[in-house]
Structure formats: C-alpha cells, structure tokens
Motif scaffolding. Sequence first.
Motif, short mmCIF file in Angstrom:
data_model
loop_
_atom_site.label_atom_id
_atom_site.label_comp_id
_atom_site.label_asym_id
_atom_site.label_seq_id
_atom_site.Cartn_x
_atom_site.Cartn_y
_atom_site.Cartn_z
N MET A 88 0.86 -1.20 0.00
CA MET A 88 0.00 0.00 0.00
C MET A 88 0.89 1.24 0.00
SD MET A 88 -2.93 1.06 2.77
CE MET A 88 -3.83 2.57 2.62
N SER A 89 0.61 2.19 -0.94
CA SER A 89 1.45 3.38 -1.05
C SER A 89 1.16 4.34 0.09
CB SER A 89 1.20 4.07 -2.38
OG SER A 89 -0.15 4.50 -2.47
N GLU A 90 2.17 5.17 0.38
CA GLU A 90 2.03 6.18 1.43
C GLU A 90 1.03 7.24 0.98
OE1 GLU A 90 4.84 9.13 4.14
OE2 GLU A 90 5.71 7.93 2.53
N SER A 91 0.27 7.79 1.92
CA SER A 91 -0.69 8.83 1.57
C SER A 91 -0.24 10.17 2.15
CB SER A 91 -2.09 8.48 2.07
OG SER A 91 -2.10 8.37 3.47
N TYR A 92 -0.79 11.24 1.58
CA TYR A 92 -0.39 12.60 1.93
C TYR A 92 -1.62 13.50 2.01
CZ TYR A 92 3.93 10.65 0.00
OH TYR A 92 5.01 9.85 -0.29
N VAL A 93 -1.40 14.70 2.56
CA VAL A 93 -2.43 15.75 2.52
C VAL A 93 -1.89 16.90 1.68
CG1 VAL A 93 -3.77 17.42 3.85
CG2 VAL A 93 -3.43 15.12 4.75
N LEU A 94 -2.71 17.35 0.74
CA LEU A 94 -2.34 18.46 -0.13
C LEU A 94 -2.98 19.73 0.37
CD1 LEU A 94 -2.11 18.44 -3.98
CD2 LEU A 94 -3.45 20.24 -2.86
N SER A 95 -2.17 20.79 0.46
CA SER A 95 -2.66 22.07 0.96
C SER A 95 -2.49 23.14 -0.09
CB SER A 95 -1.90 22.46 2.24
OG SER A 95 -2.43 23.65 2.79
N ILE A 96 -3.58 23.84 -0.38
CA ILE A 96 -3.54 24.98 -1.30
C ILE A 96 -3.47 26.25 -0.46
CG2 ILE A 96 -4.77 26.25 -3.10
CD1 ILE A 96 -6.30 23.59 -3.69
N ASP A 97 -2.39 27.00 -0.60
CA ASP A 97 -2.21 28.27 0.10
C ASP A 97 -2.34 29.37 -0.94
OD1 ASP A 97 -1.50 30.47 1.56
OD2 ASP A 97 0.40 29.67 2.30
N THR A 107 0.64 28.84 -3.57
CA THR A 107 1.59 27.80 -3.21
C THR A 107 0.81 26.52 -2.92
OG1 THR A 107 2.95 29.47 -2.11
CG2 THR A 107 3.47 27.18 -1.63
N VAL A 108 1.33 25.40 -3.39
CA VAL A 108 0.77 24.10 -3.03
C VAL A 108 1.86 23.32 -2.31
CG1 VAL A 108 0.05 21.86 -3.95
CG2 VAL A 108 -1.01 23.96 -4.77
N LEU A 109 1.53 22.82 -1.14
CA LEU A 109 2.46 21.99 -0.38
C LEU A 109 1.82 20.64 -0.12
CD1 LEU A 109 2.91 25.15 0.94
CD2 LEU A 109 4.88 23.89 1.78
N ILE A 110 2.61 19.61 -0.20
CA ILE A 110 2.15 18.25 0.09
C ILE A 110 2.86 17.78 1.34
CG2 ILE A 110 2.02 15.89 -0.77
CD1 ILE A 110 1.97 17.06 -3.62
N PHE A 111 2.08 17.43 2.37
CA PHE A 111 2.61 17.07 3.68
C PHE A 111 2.44 15.57 3.94
CE2 PHE A 111 1.42 21.54 4.09
CZ PHE A 111 2.53 22.08 4.72
N ASP A 112 3.41 15.02 4.70
CA ASP A 112 3.28 13.63 5.13
C ASP A 112 2.74 13.59 6.56
OD1 ASP A 112 5.41 14.18 6.86
OD2 ASP A 112 6.90 13.16 5.61
N ARG A 113 2.69 12.40 7.14
CA ARG A 113 2.07 12.25 8.46
C ARG A 113 2.84 12.95 9.57
NH1 ARG A 113 -2.22 8.85 8.33
NH2 ARG A 113 -2.31 7.44 6.52
N ASP A 114 4.14 13.22 9.33
CA ASP A 114 4.95 13.93 10.31
C ASP A 114 4.80 15.44 10.21
OD1 ASP A 114 5.99 11.57 11.37
OD2 ASP A 114 7.57 11.49 9.85
N GLY A 115 3.98 15.90 9.28
CA GLY A 115 3.83 17.33 9.08
C GLY A 115 5.01 17.92 8.32
#
Length: 504
Positions: A1-10, A17-25
């Motif tokens: 299973m691939s790792e998942s992320y959260v995408l943030s549109i600023d 700016t678009v930043l993609i964060f992992d579970r560690d922030g």
Amino acid sequence: MSESYVLSIDQGTTGTTVLIFDRDGAVRQRAYSEFAQHYPRPGWVEHDASEIWKVTVSVIADALKQGGIKASDIAAIGITNQRETVVLWDRKTGRPVHNAIVWQDRRTAKYCDELAAKEGLPERLREKTGLVIDPYFSGTKVKWMLDNVSGLRARAEKGEIAFGTIDSWLVWNLTGGSVHITDVSNASRTQLFNIHTLQWDDEILDLMDIPKAMLPEVRPSSQVYGQTDPDMFFGTHGIPVAGIAGDQQAALFGQACHKPGMAKNTYGTGSFLLMNTGTEAPISKEKLLTTIAWQIGEEPVEYALEGAIFITGAAVQWLRDGLGIIASASETEKLARSIDWNDGVYFVPALTGLGAPHWDAYARGTLLGLTRGTTRAHIVRATLESICYQTRDVAEAMVRDSGIELKELRCDGGASVNSFLMQFQADQLGVTVEVPRVVETTALGAAYLAGLATGYWQGRDEIAEKWQLANRYEPKMEPTEKERLYRRWLRALEHSKGWAVHKT
C-alpha cells in the motif's frame, strides 16, 4: 500500500503555493506561481479570479509531478486563502462577473466614512462582527460591485450570482460547481456575519443592500465538504476537500497555538498578529479585531484577537518592483547589516492606509530623515525595522486588551527566515521570538484541518507534538536604545496619518 499525503492549497495575495505534507507534518513537495496584480486606479487593487484558478490547477499539477505523487496518494485537500478578497461569479457559467476586489483595496473608504458617521452603528457592527468599519472587509466591496456593475444587483436577487471569498471560489471549482460554502473563519471577515449567532446577519445585509441568495453556506473549518470533480485534473479519483481557514487563522492552528494566550505573527504581504482567546470572544477597546479562529467539526467555535498590518512584505516587494533598489527579498538582510543603525531614516509603509491599531484609510507611505548620506541600505533597513515597529504597535495594544502578558511570539511566513528582522523583532518586543522548522505554517494549518476531518491525524495533541523549533531569538538591545528608536517611529507615524485628501 502506497504512502498517503495531505495536499494544501495556500492561495495568497501575490501567488499560489501548493504543499504536500506527510504524516509527520513535513513538506514532501512544494510548488509556487505568482499571478498578476491589477491597479486600475490609485488605492484600487484587483485580481483576475479566473487566473487564480488556472494558476492553482497548474501549481497542483506541478507539485504532484515534481514529487512523483499520484492523485490517488492524496488523502485530503485543505485550503487556506487571502481573506476579505471578494469574487462574484455566474452560477451557470462559473465565470466571474468582475475582477476580484482584493483585501488591500480602498475604493469603499468614502462609504465606510458614511457608515461610521451613523449614530451607534460602529458599536453595533463591532458587537456583532468583531470588526471595525473599514474598506478592508468584504461587505462594502460586495456592495460596490452590486452598485457599479450594470444589472448585477437584479441578477443577484434572482439567485443567479454567487458571492464568495477566495476559499469559496476554489471549492466551487474543485467540486465542479457542486458546493458553494465558506468556513466560519472566512465568514467572520466579511462584516456580514454575526460571530456569536454564527449566522449571516439580516440587519447588516439590509444595511448594505446585499441579497442573501448570493451568500455561501457557512460550515466548520474542519469537515468534509465534498469531493473533487472526477472530470477535473484528478481524473476518476475524487479526493475529499476537507479543511478551510483564512490564512491567518490557519497559521495560528499550524503553529499549534491551540490554547488561550498563545500568539503568532505571520510575515507575508501584510503581517498578522493573532492571540488565541479560546471560546471567549472579547470585544477590543484597542481597535483590534475579534475574529473566529476555527471550528473543528461539531466542537464549539474558538476565537482570537487579531491585529492586521496591511503592508510589511509588500513593502519589500515595492522596493524590488516599484523602486528597483533590490533584485530580490533575500538581499535585504545583508544590506540591513551593512550599516550600524538606521541613521535616523524611518519608513512608514502605509501604501494602502494603516491597519491595526490605527485604522486610517487615508494614511500614506512616508519616508523621513533623508540626507545626502542616505543609501539604499538605509531605506532597506528602515523598511525591515518598520515591520517590527508595526508589530510592536499591535502587540502592546493586544496586551492592554487581553490583560495577558506576551511571553513569547511564534513567527512564520517568508520573512521569518530573515535573522536581522527576527532579532530586531525580539529586541523591540522585549520577548522571545520563536521560528519553527516549517515556516509555511499557513499551509500546514490547512493541511492539519483537512487531515483531522478525514482521520489522517487523530487529534490536536498529535499535531502539537509535531511542532519543532528551528531558531530562537532572545532580546539583546538595551531598553533605553529600544525606546529611543521606537519614540522616533511614533513621530514618523504621525506624519503619515490622514495624508490622502478626501475626494468626491
């Protein structure tokens, strides 16, 4: 299973700016693009909302491609945005009916003067909305569009026109026009929303003659609002759009200022000092704003005191683009350090009036103390120092208002990497300034809100543990020197106030 992320549109004032964060922030990928600024008349500032959307789509695609991340790896999308900026669009075509009017725009100053002159109205609006009467906020901008775009008011009354701040515009487009919402933090910046009842206020809507049919539904800051349209850039994979907060509230959340008394300052186009006040909504006596910080799901709404400074980073941008005395913002630290002190040169960057705690829509930028020996280094240093003086103006008002002693200030935003600026800020405030490892906490806050709504993160305690210190600045300046410099700033400030002449 691939790792998942959260995408943030600023979605900021000068770019997206678009930043993609992992579970560690931690930031796994970042992409950015500027867009055009439009200045049709002095004091007017506009954006093309269609361009903002196109840039947002492009930047999302860039971030995914550069990071080698598939759309199916994105667990949720969070949005944070320039606040108060107004977009009106046609519900059928999805096209804006006018350029977006930006938060910096001062075209409604005369109308605001008329409102302020009505007996008891400033106090009533402040009690309901937590805001002062000023062109900064969305309501008077909406009224201006309805009054000045031919046939628009009639169409709005028929329900053909949608109003939103930038978050609403992005959600509408992300979901293919199926969701017209805003969150409580952005609604609280319109001057149309009662921050106590959490409803659009009928009295204010009647006052400004704004049809209720054009307003978005108001939702919590952390909640699944809808899925991305399968026909959009994500193909067949619908992704939950699950977190929204105005940029400054998002930064407060991203800085893990989750408890009353904790405060942060974000150094962006403007600077915004916020202090968490919990579930209490104190009405300021110091011309600060009472604003909704956020609402997590069905939890009670939480509030903040805010001091909004209109021009800080934008002043550095003006040095680059308007005066041409620097090629990039990164030069400013070295130039400021190249001289021992400001040599009596002060710059009040009231390029679009003054915000908190002064609220003077007619103030204008003022450069004082020039001699034949003045160089670009002096002007650059004066610009950086002005950011710190304005922050002190707000911080002292906030302490008087809240009765809470400021013990530390968490700082973020692009300029927080400037060590000259951060040290001078600590010196002027007389308190510790802390800069986190992830300085783009605005985007991080939106990611956290989206991640909480989808179960990507389990709670605030988990988020608070992820906050990591990068740099700490302790006050070093002698108190007498600190006060001498600040007294001169206050004198310079008086020269800038009320400079623009009222014109009919």
